[in-house]
Write an enzyme that holds these catalytic residues in place. Sequence first.
Site, short mmCIF file in Angstrom:
data_model
loop_
_atom_site.label_atom_id
_atom_site.label_comp_id
_atom_site.label_asym_id
_atom_site.label_seq_id
_atom_site.Cartn_x
_atom_site.Cartn_y
_atom_site.Cartn_z
N HIS A 1 36.39 40.85 43.58
CA HIS A 1 37.38 41.50 42.71
C HIS A 1 37.36 43.01 42.87
O HIS A 1 38.32 43.68 42.48
CB HIS A 1 37.25 41.03 41.26
CG HIS A 1 36.14 41.65 40.45
ND1 HIS A 1 34.93 41.03 40.24
CD2 HIS A 1 36.08 42.81 39.77
CE1 HIS A 1 34.17 41.80 39.47
NE2 HIS A 1 34.85 42.89 39.17
N ASP B 1 32.06 35.57 44.09
CA ASP B 1 32.71 36.87 43.92
C ASP B 1 32.10 37.96 44.82
O ASP B 1 31.45 38.87 44.34
CB ASP B 1 32.61 37.28 42.44
CG ASP B 1 33.65 38.33 42.07
OD1 ASP B 1 34.21 38.97 42.99
OD2 ASP B 1 33.89 38.54 40.86
N SER C 1 30.09 45.88 38.30
CA SER C 1 30.50 44.86 39.25
C SER C 1 30.15 45.30 40.65
O SER C 1 30.40 46.44 41.03
CB SER C 1 31.99 44.61 39.15
OG SER C 1 32.22 43.69 38.13
N1 ARG Z 1 35.35 40.12 34.24
C1 ARG Z 1 34.94 40.75 35.47
C2 ARG Z 1 35.05 42.28 35.32
O1 ARG Z 1 35.28 42.78 34.26
C3 ARG Z 1 35.69 40.22 36.63
C4 ARG Z 1 37.12 40.58 36.68
C5 ARG Z 1 37.90 40.09 37.85
N2 ARG Z 1 38.36 38.73 37.74
C6 ARG Z 1 39.50 38.33 37.09
N3 ARG Z 1 39.74 37.06 37.05
N4 ARG Z 1 40.35 39.13 36.54
O2 ARG Z 1 35.42 43.03 36.16
N1 ASP Z 2 33.32 42.56 35.71
C1 ASP Z 2 32.88 43.87 35.33
C2 ASP Z 2 33.13 44.92 36.42
O1 ASP Z 2 34.06 44.83 37.15
C3 ASP Z 2 31.45 43.84 34.94
C4 ASP Z 2 31.30 43.65 33.47
O2 ASP Z 2 32.14 44.12 32.71
O3 ASP Z 2 30.32 43.04 33.10
O4 ASP Z 2 32.49 45.92 36.49
#
Ligand code: ARG
Ligand code: ASP
Length: 689
Positions: free
Chosen positions: A84, A221, A624
């Site tokens: 991502h 990921d 991330s």
């Molecule tokens: N929750 C994770 C973060 O905050 C992954 C986000 C990317 N994935 C998604 N399905 N939007 O970045």
């Molecule tokens: N998914 C998040 C990021 O892109 C990580 C988090 O918020 O825990 O940095």
Amino acid sequence: MKRKLLFLALFLTAIQPLMADEGMWLPALISQRIADMQAKGFKLSAEDVYSVNQASLKDAVVLFGGGCTGEIVSDEGLLFTNHHCGYSYIQRHSSVEHDYLKDGFWAMNRKEELPNPGLSVSFLERMEDVTGQVLKGYDSSMSEAQRDSVVRANSAVLTRAATAEGKGLRASVEALYYGNQYFLFVFRVYRDVRLVGAPPSSIGKFGGDTDNWMWPRHTGDFSIFRVYADKDNNPADYSEDNVPYRPKKSFKISRAGVKEGDFTFVYGCPGSTKEYAVSEDVRYVSELSDPQKIALRTLRLDNIKKYMDQSQAVRIQYSSKAANVSNAWKKWQGEAKGIDKNKTVAVKRDYERRFAEWAKGTRYEGLVERLNGLFERRHPYYLAYEYYSETARAIELLSFASNIRNTLGNAQAKANAAESFFKDYFRPIDEENFAALMDAFGKNLPEEFQPEYYKTKMAQFGSAEAWASYVFDNTLFIDKDKVLALKESDEGIVLTDPAFEMYNAFYRWYYDDLRPIINELSPEIELAYRDYMQGQMDFEKDKTFYPDANLTLRVAYGHVEGYTPSDGVYYYPVSTLKGIIEKDDPNIFDYDIPQRLRDIYAEGGHEDQPVCFLATNHTSGGNSGSPVINADGNLIGINFDRVWEGTMSDIVFDPEICRNISLDIRYLLFCIEHIGGATYLFDEMEFVD
Ligand code: ARG
Ligand code: ASP
């Protein structure tokens, strides 16, 4: 009685290692934590973690782009981060003919690696406490504005000196503890970063927005890049003559795996937290801001999803945009719930009562009351500002109109902007978003906060839908040829275009009506927060305070552990390929895995292939892509998410519930081998088992 106490003491020391994994620590001050880390299993020294005199782990960690972390895993600049985090770059290389998002991408040799204009990675050279220098010339009789100019002027001198050598150096002075302390950060920024590999999204984004922020998780990921440098190993713009960057340090990869209780260390760049906020600030988040923004984004997501389900082309165009909208949308839901469940507002109020009691007769007397009062005054304006960014600013056409106006004098820039806008633009989504958002704007935002422009338009057209049709039928910005034909002398045409006019009207509302009041209160809030931060440190002399995150490099340590999300449920900390097959469903987009993965599984022997794991590290957005390191300092995973029930950790960390989610490095290796067939990459990695 004595025995009881002894037992209690033993019991407390016994459970202590399992507690208190809260905290994101400054690497340069890690010597203050290293004894605790070692007590919990870490085998390296403070100098191994961070040193300016010798190669240390920090030299293998980078800020990836503007908001992720990455790690170097070979002597030839190979870099791992999340799928991502690489997503928008992979997307830019994708089209219906060669869809790397869908099918994955694997360079089979260096020549096939893809350059990514605009992408850079920053290596931290050093960080240093410069509080004294930054505040030179300041005295407490000065106003906040005067203090600001002192800080800014001194910081500029420091950053200029730090980057005098050139060679890609970038420096910034960052405030910690609300400006009670300042640190200088010096980075070396490499700007030729090429895409090496990415799994298909059905692996790299497996579970999609359905599983995002959730456990059990099975997302592969990761994406793989390579950093390039000039022949002297210095940063350089992309050039065919560049060579792979030779790092001071790279991570060795452990294939030994993880089990419950193992020490884990996340080294990365968390973006923003506010752990020391006052109750009103927190109440605003959980009771006003989060719920309202969630509702507005639900409207957009429903529209986007409807059209993405109908067309593969639209799916490609809006996949990245939808993921962005959905990500915060879902996080806010977990956050508001978590704050509510932890009764954080009540807990903070109680703390503030005790603080206020203690503060009587000190320079902190009345401080916390005043700070809460300032927030109460700011809320309505701040909420209106958030409405502005989640409505008018969320209509793609309006921002595009403004971008084009800014490029009128520069034909090439204008053509580029138009190119990238129209490549990923689908009018029905934007038009329906316009109607839905403008409708909600009027219904939810108190009338006295609505701009006159809005009221006039709604009166004129009778409904947000009719207003939307008018704008979309009459704007030139919907037509690429018309946009390309605009000349510098056409500013008058742009200014009267209905899309630009609306952009501008909302902007003026924000700029003239909201911003001045928000800005007027900001210095007072900043000053009060700075005092309150210091006050909390004086109030709780025995507590160790870590600075809130601000996208600077941090160390978070913890251990592998599951959790109980709700009564009667326990989540184990490790997921496997078996779980992917259990979720696999060709009829559900988010769970439709590549046939290749089904075939490999059917061959047998891969049931227990680890995929993801949970740990107690305190992480945030920006972490991330962060390396997850074991007790020996070797790479065991890549951090990519947190569990939904624990997303309030940006405001309050609950050690029982807050967990970070990492990709098990062995799944990455599995995908390189079985999905990408790019095993040549193993030759440059160093494995320790
Ligand atoms: N929750 C994770 C973060 O905050 C992954 C986000 C990317 N994935 C998604 N399905 N939007 O970045
Ligand atoms: N998914 C998040 C990021 O892109 C990580 C988090 O918020 O825990 O940095």
